[in-house]
Scaffold this active site. Structure first.
Site, PDB file in Angstrom:
ATOM      1  N   ASP A   6       0.466  58.024  -0.899  1.00 60.07           N
ATOM      2  CA  ASP A   6       1.528  57.073  -1.212  1.00 60.07           C
ATOM      3  C   ASP A   6       2.538  57.684  -2.182  1.00 60.07           C
ATOM      4  O   ASP A   6       2.170  58.440  -3.076  1.00 60.07           O
ATOM      5  CB  ASP A   6       0.912  55.815  -1.835  1.00 60.07           C
ATOM      6  CG  ASP A   6       1.859  54.637  -1.828  1.00 60.07           C
ATOM      7  OD1 ASP A   6       2.916  54.721  -1.175  1.00 60.07           O
ATOM      8  OD2 ASP A   6       1.550  53.625  -2.479  1.00 60.07           O
ATOM      9  N   ASN A  54       3.340  50.583   9.725  1.00 60.67           N
ATOM     10  CA  ASN A  54       4.464  51.490   9.509  1.00 60.67           C
ATOM     11  C   ASN A  54       5.445  51.527  10.675  1.00 60.67           C
ATOM     12  O   ASN A  54       6.564  52.037  10.529  1.00 60.67           O
ATOM     13  CB  ASN A  54       3.961  52.910   9.232  1.00 60.67           C
ATOM     14  CG  ASN A  54       3.342  53.079   7.863  1.00 60.67           C
ATOM     15  OD1 ASN A  54       2.508  53.966   7.656  1.00 60.67           O
ATOM     16  ND2 ASN A  54       3.702  52.220   6.911  1.00 60.67           N
TER      17      ASN A  54
END
Length: 234
Positions: A6, A54
């Site tokens: 991340d 995503n």
């Protein structure tokens, strides 16, 4: 061990650069962590690369990620194979994955399928809830009696049922979320949330996380052993 990679977008934003530059810079971290894990004797490493959620990102960014992943696979496949690393992909079910990338993924898994020094699982187009739902559907289709369903038998219907439970998850950038990642396998995992953004994450950070994990006492719902309590009061 597992890593939720991340912070690519924030890394780029801090430098007033496009998000794609953050994704591109992440490649070095991926290779560094794989080498660090292999050197530490980690036999199972999972990396969260692209989630089912995503796909909702801007189309240009998604297209860039697909090309980036394909290029990364092609560049590093020979080295991964030479290192004795078996590569797997958890997910890869969505029909929008470009055919060329799908072929490269299949080729890498075939090339490295016999390796056993370490298993690298890349969670790509992955969703933990989807895996559990698909396992339940398989049980129903197999007409398994409800009274015969146990945690062990259910786990056999998950993707790659030989994958052990995750002991440690590292999520970079300081965010403290699970994000639908390997929900079944991380049930009793320890979590560490270093503030460093993924493109800056290197072997030294990995070793720090590993040292922190080793100093923890895993109780799995039990109570600390008397010796551990005594050490805690020193």
């Amino acid at each position: 061990m597992a890593c939720v990679m991340d912070g690519n977008g924030r890394w780029a934003a801090l430098r007033s650069r496009p998000r794609t530059d953050g994704h591109r810079a992440a490649e070095a971290a991926v290779i560094d962590v794989i080498e660090a894990a292999r050197g530490a004797g980690v036999q199972w490493l999972s990396l969260y690369a692209f989630s089912t959620e995503n796909w909702s990102r801007p189309g240009g960014e998604v297209d860039f990620l697909m090309r980036l992943v394909r290029g990364t696979l092609r560049r590093h496949a020979p080295v991964l194979h030479a290192r004795g690393i078996r590569c797997r992909f958890l997910g890869v079910a969505y029909p929008r994955i470009p055919p060329g990338l799908a072929r490269d993924i299949a080729d890498l898994m075939e090339l490295t399928g016999g390796n056993r020094r370490m298993t690298l699982t890349v969670a790509f187009d992955h969703g933990g809830r989807r895996d559990i739902v698909e396992a339940a559907r398989s049980l129903i289709r197999g007409r398994v009696r409800a009274e015969d369903v146990t945690e062990a038998s259910f786990a056999r219907y998950l993707p790659y049922p030989d994958t052990p439970d995750v002991d440690l998850v590292i999520r970079t950038s300081g965010e403290q979320r699970i994000s639908n990642f390997m929900l079944w396998q991380v049930a009793y995992a320890e979590w560490i949330f270093p503030s460093v953004l993924w493109p800056d994450f290197r072997a030294a950070h990995f070793w720090e996380c590993l040292d922190t994990y080793r100093r923890r006492q895993r109780r799995f719902g039990g109570v600390p052993a008397p010796a551990a309590l005594e050490r805690g009061h020193r």
